[in-house]
Each structure stands twice: as structure tokens, then as C-alpha cells.
Design a protein around this motif. Structure first.
Motif, PDB file in Angstrom:
ATOM      1  N   SER A 157       1.588   5.067  -9.813  1.00 38.08           N
ATOM      2  CA  SER A 157       1.111   3.903 -10.560  1.00 38.08           C
ATOM      3  C   SER A 157       1.280   4.053 -12.070  1.00 38.08           C
ATOM      4  O   SER A 157       1.354   3.058 -12.792  1.00 38.08           O
ATOM      5  N   THR A 158       1.330   5.288 -12.565  1.00 38.75           N
ATOM      6  CA  THR A 158       1.444   5.505 -14.014  1.00 38.75           C
ATOM      7  C   THR A 158       2.843   5.938 -14.440  1.00 38.75           C
ATOM      8  O   THR A 158       3.101   6.076 -15.640  1.00 38.75           O
ATOM      9  N   TYR A 159       3.727   6.140 -13.478  1.00 38.37           N
ATOM     10  CA  TYR A 159       5.035   6.729 -13.766  1.00 38.37           C
ATOM     11  C   TYR A 159       5.791   5.994 -14.877  1.00 38.37           C
ATOM     12  O   TYR A 159       6.250   6.613 -15.844  1.00 38.37           O
ATOM     13  N   TYR A 176      -4.811   1.466 -20.990  1.00 35.18           N
ATOM     14  CA  TYR A 176      -5.615   2.541 -20.394  1.00 35.18           C
ATOM     15  C   TYR A 176      -6.924   2.743 -21.143  1.00 35.18           C
ATOM     16  O   TYR A 176      -7.943   3.077 -20.543  1.00 35.18           O
ATOM     17  N   ARG A 201      -0.760   8.851  -5.586  1.00 37.60           N
ATOM     18  CA  ARG A 201      -0.849   7.429  -5.885  1.00 37.60           C
ATOM     19  C   ARG A 201      -1.027   7.185  -7.377  1.00 37.60           C
ATOM     20  O   ARG A 201      -0.492   6.225  -7.929  1.00 37.60           O
ATOM     21  N   GLY A 202      -1.735   8.094  -8.051  1.00 38.98           N
ATOM     22  CA  GLY A 202      -1.873   7.990  -9.499  1.00 38.98           C
ATOM     23  C   GLY A 202      -0.555   8.205 -10.215  1.00 38.98           C
ATOM     24  O   GLY A 202      -0.244   7.514 -11.194  1.00 38.98           O
ATOM     25  N   GLU A 206       0.836  -1.192   0.000  1.00 42.32           N
ATOM     26  CA  GLU A 206       0.000   0.000   0.000  1.00 42.32           C
ATOM     27  C   GLU A 206       0.879   1.252   0.000  1.00 42.32           C
ATOM     28  O   GLU A 206       1.925   1.301   0.651  1.00 42.32           O
ATOM     29  N   ILE A 207       0.434   2.279  -0.722  1.00 43.91           N
ATOM     30  CA  ILE A 207       1.153   3.552  -0.758  1.00 43.91           C
ATOM     31  C   ILE A 207       0.612   4.453   0.341  1.00 43.91           C
ATOM     32  O   ILE A 207      -0.590   4.755   0.381  1.00 43.91           O
TER      33      ILE A 207
END
Length: 329
Positions: free
Chosen positions: A214-216, A326, A210-211, A98-99
Motif C-alpha cells: 500500500s505504501t510502495y 501520512y 500489505r503495508g 483484497e490482498i
């Protein structure tokens, strides 16, 4: 029913997102253009390969006030009103998958993912510039402060009835920048984008962090793919210019080749362990080169072309795969 707030274009065009800079040359021009328009040094703005526009360092604030030189007529721009929550670099931990955001100053109050102090035995990390830019960009787009469909920004001053096309209103903003109290601007300064919710209306102040995490990697691959493709066009144009006789002076050829190196190094940071060293050494090779523009094209520029093409060919399918993922979700 009140009229919708006015929107203005700035740097970007219709259909452009704040995320992923597809053209490093244009991003550089945007950095220079933004600094000139806002009235600050280029060093006061942070350029990231993750966005085609630069972001203000610490919101262009020092000791609670905006730095000297900020143009009153540009204070309509949402980037100049970022709240402390977005100005500050976030600290986070990965705990059992978990972040968690380490919220030492109460910026993420009420967030179930926030903790006041780091949890022992788990490493804590601070946002890199790239992650920070992604987080801020996500929030700006979700809040409608920037609209990628139209390529326009919310006129923040218009939301409190101030029109920067009127000289008296510009003077009013300038007086406030110089320290004079103004109820509307003081309130705007404290509350613009104070709340945070994602595009689905889910309130959770850390959603953008968190977005971003997760998308980095997907965004980074897209940046590498599009950026190298753009730089390959610059390489091709230079080679064509030499062939067609438009570039006849070696100093001009070396200038263009060095610009390619200067932009490609930061673009490809972390692509490989030796990436920055390779571009630094290639820049030195170009600077010390002795010969004709044709010799430069046949030698160092060919090596540059091959390096960029290798990255583009590897990351382009990864970008396409992520894009499909996506779209399906």
C-alpha cells in the motif's frame, strides 16, 4: 523488572528510518561497510534503493546454517536473526480488491489474509527486492529491533545474557556458529521475531506485506526525489571541482561521472521505460569521451544534470503530497 536490552548503533544515525535511501553514495558505502563488518561478500547482502542499509540474502543461511565467515562479534545485529517468514519472499494475489498472501509453508498461520494455494484465475506475484525490503524494514521497526528515533539496533545477544564485549562470550557464539549446540542461541535462532504485529499491537502476520504494497509507490517517489536531489549535489560538486581546478585530469572526471551513472540507473529503474538504457548509454558515452574535464562538464554532465533534475522536479511534489497525507492520517 528486568533491565531493557542493550542497543547499539550500526551504519545509521539518529532520526534515520530503515525506509527510503536518500543518498545513493552513502548507501553504497553502507553496503561495503556492512559486508566488511559482518565478514561476508558484498554479494551476500542485498542493496535496495528502498533502504540505506543492505539486507542479508536468505538471512546468510545455507542448509539451515549461517554461511562461513559471519563474524561472531556481529551476531548481536537483528538482521542476522531474521526468521524464515522474513527471509523468504512472499507470494500474494489481489482478489476482488483484497490482498491475500499465498502461504505454502505455514509462515502466516492463523492470518485471515492467508491462503494455502493460489486462487484460480487470479495472477500470483512474488515480492520484488524493493517490496521485500520494505516488509522486513516495517517489521524490524515495529518490533523495536531498529529504532529510527535513536538510530540504534537491539542487541539480540544481550536479550539472552551474552555480551559481545566479552571475549569468552564471543568464543561461545563462534562455537555455536561452527555447529555446537547452545540452548540459548538455539532458542533465539528459532524464536526471534517469530510473532508479528504492527505498531498498534494488531496481530496479523501479513500486515507488513500489505503495508509494503500500500505504501510502495509513495516510498518509491520519495526515493526518486531524495535520491536524485542527492545525485544532483554530486554533479554540482564535480562541476565546481572542475571550475576551481581541483579536478584537472580527464580520467578523474570520467570516474566521477561514471559513478553517477552507475548509481542513478538502479535508483531510477522503472521511472521510465528507457531509464536503464539511457544510463547505460550515458555511461558508455562518458567512458569513450575524449576531451578536457571542462568539455565533459559542458557535454555529458550537463545531460546528466538535466535528466536528474527532471525526475527530481516531478517527484518532489509527489513526495511532499504523500508526506502530508501520512501526517494527516
Amino acid at each position: 523488572m528486568s533491565a531493557p536490552a542493550f542497543r547499539r548503533p550500526f551504519l545509521l544515525e539518529e532520526g534515520e528510518s530503515l525506509l527510503v535511501a536518500s543518498d545513493p553514495v552513502r548507501s553504497l558505502a553502507n553496503h561495503v561497510g556492512a559486508a566488511n563488518a559482518i565478514g561476508v561478500r558484498q554479494a551476500d547482502l542485498i542493496a535496495s534503493r528502498m533502504s540505506p542499509v543492505p539486507f542479508p540474502v536468505e538471512g546468510l543461511r545455507r542448509n539451515g546454517r549461517r554461511i562461513d565467515g559471519v563474524s561472531a562479534s556481529m551476531m548481536w545485529l537483528p538482521l542476522l536473526w531474521l526468521p524464515e517468514r522474513l527471509i523468504s519472499r512472499a507470494e500474494f494475489q489481489f482478489v476482488d480488491g483484497e490482498i491475500l498472501v499465498v502461504d505454502r509453508h505455514g509462515h502466516f498461520a492463523g492470518d485471515p489474509h492467508a491462503i494455502e494455494e493460489p486462487i484460480a484465475d487470479y495472477p500470483a506475484s512474488t515480492e520484488t527486492t524493493d517490496l521485500w525490503v520494505i516488509r522486513v524494514a516495517l517489521e524490524l521497526e515495529a518490533a523495536g529491533a531498529y529504532d529510527p528515533e535513536s538510530g540504534t539496533w537491539l542487541d539480540v545477544l544481550d536479550t539472552v545474557g551474552i555480551n559481545i564485549d566479552e571475549i569468552d562470550d564471543v568464543r561461545r557464539v563462534r562455537r555455536w556458529l561452527n555447529g555446537q549446540s547452545d540452548a540459548d542461541l538455539d532458542d533465539l535462532n528459532e524464536n526471534f521475531m517469530a510473532a508479528s504485529e504492527d505498531s498498534n499491537g494488531v496481530e496479523s502476520p501479513s500486515w507488513a506485506l500489505r503495508g509494503a504494497l500500500s505504501t510502495y509507490h509513495d516510498l518509491l517517489n520519495a526515493t526518486w526525489a531524495l535520491g536524485t536531489d542527492s545525485m544532483l549535489t554530486v554533479v554540482s560538486d564535480m562541476a565546481l571541482g572542475v571550475t576551481d581546478g581541483e579536478i584537472t585530469e580527464i580520467q578523474e572526471a570520467k570516474f566521477v561521472a561514471n559513478m553517477i551513472c552507475m548509481l542513478s540507473g538502479p535508483l531510477l529503474r522503472w521511472y521510465s521505460d528507457d531509464e536503464m538504457d539511457w544510463w547505460s548509454e550515458m555511461s558508455a558515452t562518458v567512458s569513450e569521451f575524449v576531451g578536457t574535464p571542462g568539455d565533459l562538464v559542458a557535454g555529458p554532465l550537463t545531460n546528466i544534470d538535466e535528466r536528474l533534475a527532471s525526475v527530481r522536479d516531478h517527484t518532489w511534489p509527489l513526495m511532499k503530497s504523500a508526506s502530508a497525507k501520512y501526517e494527516d492520517s
